[in-house]
Motif scaffolding. Structure first.
Motif, PDB file in Angstrom:
ATOM      1  N   GLY A  52      14.520 -13.292  -0.162  1.00 47.42           N
ATOM      2  CA  GLY A  52      15.813 -13.741  -0.659  1.00 47.42           C
ATOM      3  C   GLY A  52      15.729 -15.003  -1.488  1.00 47.42           C
ATOM      4  O   GLY A  52      16.597 -15.255  -2.336  1.00 47.42           O
ATOM      5  N   GLU A  53      14.690 -15.786  -1.256  1.00 49.47           N
ATOM      6  CA  GLU A  53      14.456 -16.998  -2.045  1.00 49.47           C
ATOM      7  C   GLU A  53      13.566 -16.728  -3.256  1.00 49.47           C
ATOM      8  O   GLU A  53      13.115 -17.667  -3.919  1.00 49.47           O
ATOM      9  CB  GLU A  53      13.802 -18.067  -1.159  1.00 49.47           C
ATOM     10  CG  GLU A  53      14.644 -18.523   0.025  1.00 49.47           C
ATOM     11  CD  GLU A  53      15.828 -19.344  -0.406  1.00 49.47           C
ATOM     12  OE1 GLU A  53      15.731 -20.023  -1.453  1.00 49.47           O
ATOM     13  OE2 GLU A  53      16.870 -19.299   0.289  1.00 49.47           O
ATOM     14  N   GLN A  54      13.297 -15.447  -3.515  1.00 47.61           N
ATOM     15  CA  GLN A  54      12.435 -15.043  -4.640  1.00 47.61           C
ATOM     16  C   GLN A  54      11.029 -15.634  -4.499  1.00 47.61           C
ATOM     17  O   GLN A  54      10.398 -16.012  -5.496  1.00 47.61           O
ATOM     18  CB  GLN A  54      13.056 -15.457  -5.981  1.00 47.61           C
ATOM     19  CG  GLN A  54      14.443 -14.893  -6.220  1.00 47.61           C
ATOM     20  CD  GLN A  54      14.451 -13.384  -6.382  1.00 47.61           C
ATOM     21  OE1 GLN A  54      13.758 -12.841  -7.238  1.00 47.61           O
ATOM     22  NE2 GLN A  54      15.224 -12.706  -5.549  1.00 47.61           N
ATOM     23  N   GLN A  55      10.549 -15.687  -3.239  1.00 50.37           N
ATOM     24  CA  GLN A  55       9.256 -16.317  -2.979  1.00 50.37           C
ATOM     25  C   GLN A  55       8.233 -15.356  -2.378  1.00 50.37           C
ATOM     26  O   GLN A  55       7.190 -15.785  -1.904  1.00 50.37           O
ATOM     27  CB  GLN A  55       9.453 -17.508  -2.032  1.00 50.37           C
ATOM     28  CG  GLN A  55      10.134 -18.707  -2.660  1.00 50.37           C
ATOM     29  CD  GLN A  55       9.259 -19.359  -3.716  1.00 50.37           C
ATOM     30  OE1 GLN A  55       8.063 -19.564  -3.540  1.00 50.37           O
ATOM     31  NE2 GLN A  55       9.866 -19.673  -4.860  1.00 50.37           N
ATOM     32  N   LEU A  56       8.538 -14.059  -2.399  1.00 52.59           N
ATOM     33  CA  LEU A  56       7.624 -13.049  -1.851  1.00 52.59           C
ATOM     34  C   LEU A  56       7.184 -12.113  -2.973  1.00 52.59           C
ATOM     35  O   LEU A  56       8.010 -11.508  -3.651  1.00 52.59           O
ATOM     36  CB  LEU A  56       8.318 -12.261  -0.742  1.00 52.59           C
ATOM     37  CG  LEU A  56       7.508 -11.136  -0.079  1.00 52.59           C
ATOM     38  CD1 LEU A  56       6.254 -11.704   0.605  1.00 52.59           C
ATOM     39  CD2 LEU A  56       8.373 -10.374   0.927  1.00 52.59           C
ATOM     40  N   VAL A  57       5.867 -11.995  -3.164  1.00 53.83           N
ATOM     41  CA  VAL A  57       5.311 -11.186  -4.247  1.00 53.83           C
ATOM     42  C   VAL A  57       4.363 -10.148  -3.665  1.00 53.83           C
ATOM     43  O   VAL A  57       3.644 -10.419  -2.698  1.00 53.83           O
ATOM     44  CB  VAL A  57       4.565 -12.072  -5.268  1.00 53.83           C
ATOM     45  CG1 VAL A  57       4.018 -11.235  -6.417  1.00 53.83           C
ATOM     46  CG2 VAL A  57       5.498 -13.154  -5.806  1.00 53.83           C
ATOM     47  N   ALA A  58       4.366  -8.948  -4.242  1.00 60.50           N
ATOM     48  CA  ALA A  58       3.518  -7.854  -3.775  1.00 60.50           C
ATOM     49  C   ALA A  58       2.227  -7.766  -4.574  1.00 60.50           C
ATOM     50  O   ALA A  58       2.255  -7.765  -5.812  1.00 60.50           O
ATOM     51  CB  ALA A  58       4.266  -6.536  -3.855  1.00 60.50           C
ATOM     52  N   TYR A  59       1.123  -7.690  -3.868  1.00 55.23           N
ATOM     53  CA  TYR A  59      -0.170  -7.385  -4.473  1.00 55.23           C
ATOM     54  C   TYR A  59      -0.434  -5.905  -4.201  1.00 55.23           C
ATOM     55  O   TYR A  59      -0.636  -5.499  -3.057  1.00 55.23           O
ATOM     56  CB  TYR A  59      -1.268  -8.257  -3.852  1.00 55.23           C
ATOM     57  CG  TYR A  59      -2.670  -7.906  -4.297  1.00 55.23           C
ATOM     58  CD1 TYR A  59      -3.169  -8.365  -5.512  1.00 55.23           C
ATOM     59  CD2 TYR A  59      -3.493  -7.121  -3.494  1.00 55.23           C
ATOM     60  CE1 TYR A  59      -4.451  -8.047  -5.926  1.00 55.23           C
ATOM     61  CE2 TYR A  59      -4.787  -6.798  -3.895  1.00 55.23           C
ATOM     62  CZ  TYR A  59      -5.256  -7.255  -5.105  1.00 55.23           C
ATOM     63  OH  TYR A  59      -6.528  -6.935  -5.516  1.00 55.23           O
ATOM     64  N   LYS A  60      -0.400  -5.085  -5.240  1.00 52.78           N
ATOM     65  CA  LYS A  60      -0.525  -3.643  -5.062  1.00 52.78           C
ATOM     66  C   LYS A  60      -1.992  -3.238  -4.893  1.00 52.78           C
ATOM     67  O   LYS A  60      -2.812  -3.474  -5.783  1.00 52.78           O
ATOM     68  CB  LYS A  60       0.096  -2.911  -6.252  1.00 52.78           C
ATOM     69  CG  LYS A  60       1.612  -3.037  -6.323  1.00 52.78           C
ATOM     70  CD  LYS A  60       2.182  -2.258  -7.507  1.00 52.78           C
ATOM     71  CE  LYS A  60       3.702  -2.332  -7.526  1.00 52.78           C
ATOM     72  NZ  LYS A  60       4.267  -1.594  -8.692  1.00 52.78           N
ATOM     73  N   VAL A  98       0.845  -1.196   0.000  1.00 49.72           N
ATOM     74  CA  VAL A  98       0.000   0.000   0.000  1.00 49.72           C
ATOM     75  C   VAL A  98       0.878   1.243   0.000  1.00 49.72           C
ATOM     76  O   VAL A  98       2.051   1.199   0.367  1.00 49.72           O
ATOM     77  CB  VAL A  98      -0.944   0.026   1.218  1.00 49.72           C
ATOM     78  CG1 VAL A  98      -1.902  -1.159   1.190  1.00 49.72           C
ATOM     79  CG2 VAL A  98      -0.144   0.032   2.524  1.00 49.72           C
ATOM     80  N   GLN A  99       0.273   2.355  -0.384  1.00 49.92           N
ATOM     81  CA  GLN A  99       0.918   3.655  -0.316  1.00 49.92           C
ATOM     82  C   GLN A  99       0.119   4.524   0.650  1.00 49.92           C
ATOM     83  O   GLN A  99      -0.925   5.053   0.288  1.00 49.92           O
ATOM     84  CB  GLN A  99       0.979   4.308  -1.698  1.00 49.92           C
ATOM     85  CG  GLN A  99       1.915   3.605  -2.671  1.00 49.92           C
ATOM     86  CD  GLN A  99       1.971   4.306  -4.011  1.00 49.92           C
ATOM     87  OE1 GLN A  99       0.956   4.467  -4.675  1.00 49.92           O
ATOM     88  NE2 GLN A  99       3.159   4.739  -4.403  1.00 49.92           N
ATOM     89  N   PRO A 100       0.607   4.680   1.871  1.00 53.60           N
ATOM     90  CA  PRO A 100      -0.150   5.447   2.858  1.00 53.60           C
ATOM     91  C   PRO A 100      -0.170   6.924   2.519  1.00 53.60           C
ATOM     92  O   PRO A 100       0.714   7.425   1.814  1.00 53.60           O
ATOM     93  CB  PRO A 100       0.621   5.190   4.160  1.00 53.60           C
ATOM     94  CG  PRO A 100       2.022   4.941   3.703  1.00 53.60           C
ATOM     95  CD  PRO A 100       1.892   4.193   2.397  1.00 53.60           C
ATOM     96  N   ASN A 156       6.546   5.386  -2.501  1.00 52.92           N
ATOM     97  CA  ASN A 156       7.052   4.124  -1.969  1.00 52.92           C
ATOM     98  C   ASN A 156       5.903   3.225  -1.517  1.00 52.92           C
ATOM     99  O   ASN A 156       4.882   3.696  -1.010  1.00 52.92           O
ATOM    100  CB  ASN A 156       7.987   4.381  -0.787  1.00 52.92           C
ATOM    101  CG  ASN A 156       9.276   5.039  -1.209  1.00 52.92           C
ATOM    102  OD1 ASN A 156       9.815   4.745  -2.274  1.00 52.92           O
ATOM    103  ND2 ASN A 156       9.782   5.950  -0.386  1.00 52.92           N
ATOM    104  N   TRP A 157       6.098   1.930  -1.694  1.00 53.22           N
ATOM    105  CA  TRP A 157       5.117   0.947  -1.244  1.00 53.22           C
ATOM    106  C   TRP A 157       5.574   0.357   0.082  1.00 53.22           C
ATOM    107  O   TRP A 157       6.764   0.131   0.288  1.00 53.22           O
ATOM    108  CB  TRP A 157       4.971  -0.166  -2.279  1.00 53.22           C
ATOM    109  CG  TRP A 157       4.393   0.299  -3.576  1.00 53.22           C
ATOM    110  CD1 TRP A 157       5.077   0.801  -4.644  1.00 53.22           C
ATOM    111  CD2 TRP A 157       3.007   0.314  -3.938  1.00 53.22           C
ATOM    112  NE1 TRP A 157       4.202   1.128  -5.661  1.00 53.22           N
ATOM    113  CE2 TRP A 157       2.926   0.839  -5.252  1.00 53.22           C
ATOM    114  CE3 TRP A 157       1.834  -0.063  -3.292  1.00 53.22           C
ATOM    115  CZ2 TRP A 157       1.724   1.000  -5.922  1.00 53.22           C
ATOM    116  CZ3 TRP A 157       0.635   0.084  -3.963  1.00 53.22           C
ATOM    117  CH2 TRP A 157       0.583   0.613  -5.260  1.00 53.22           C
TER     118      TRP A 157
END
Length: 258
Positions: free
Chosen positions: A219-227, A156-158, A185-186
């Protein structure tokens, strides 16, 4: 699918309220913020909750133990020796709530680790007990399924803390924005979707989910952002609480999707 809510912190920045009650029981309108969060998920069909308790957790247990009684019409027949008790009308949410003692001083990652036996080997959702949003939970979940990674965080963008002035070369104000939408920034807005493999990244009670666990997952490329571009607001201070309360009083608060 189970919804895990972190509700064990001390809430020290809201001490005006949290000296007497846990932060998730601080009221917006006439209902605790925890209730509002659960209503958001429930409106999308998710009614199986696990609540991580800590500070004044017994008050949250008592709240839900008395919930049906407090929300329903009842008849109590004192003339009967058995003093019969009958619920006449109830409009109660179809919630299943597991209240888990996760420790007074346990960090956020540790609290998540402690509820692992209740998750088993299933995808689950996680959020904080002090933030409201109109994020579309079904779209969030579908996004998570499509990318196939271990974890999704709602980004989110507060709104900015201070007003913004657009000033021309001759010092004329071209635009005045009281509370702009952040600085581009998110940030972590909570409302996670997680695979059970995330438990392997949590070492114990001292593990902080945000600074110990998520960086390892990333770091394991396993985290994705839902905007999420819609409404989001945490209740970090008394001013935040009052703002949310005023939004509720309008009759059309932006997080009320039910």
């Amino acid at each position: 699918m189970k919804i895990v809510i972190l509700a064990g912190g001390f809430g020290t920045r809201l001490s005006e309220e949290t000296l007497k009650k846990p932060k998730p029981l601080v009221e917006i309108g006439s209902m605790p913020i925890l209730w509002h969060i659960m209503k958001i998920y429930s409106s999308y069909g998710f009614n199986d909750f696990i609540i991580c308790l800590g500070y004044k957790g017994q008050m949250i247990k008592e709240y839900f133990m008395e919930y049906t009684l407090n929300q329903a019409d009842v008849t109590i027949d004192l003339s009967n020796e058995s003093k019969s008790f009958e619920i006449k009308r109830k409009n109660i949410e179809p919630w299943k709530i597991t209240l888990v003692e996760t420790g007074l001083d346990t960090m956020t990652g540790g609290r998540v680790k402690r509820i692992q036996p209740y998750i088993e080997d299933q995808t689950f959702m996680l959020t904080y007990g002090d933030g409201l949003s109109n994020v579309n939970i079904l779209e969030l979940l579908e996004f998570h399924k499509l990318h196939g990674k271990m974890a999704t965080v709602t980004a989110v963008q507060p709104e900015g803390r201070f007003g913004s002035l657009a000033i021309s070369e001759n010092n004329t104000i071209k635009e005045f924005i009281e509370k702009p939408q952040g600085d581009g920034n998110w940030i972590n807005g909570g409302f996670f979707v997680l695979e059970p493999a995330v438990f392997h990244f949590i070492s114990g009670d001292s593990s902080v989910f945000e600074t110990d666990v998520l960086p390892k997952v990333a770091g394991e490329q396993q985290l994705v952002a839902y905007k999420h571009h819609g409404f989001w607001k945490p209740m970090d201070s008394l001013n935040d609480r009052n703002q949310l309360d005023n939004l509720w009083k309008t009759g059309n608060p932006p997080w009320k999707v039910w």
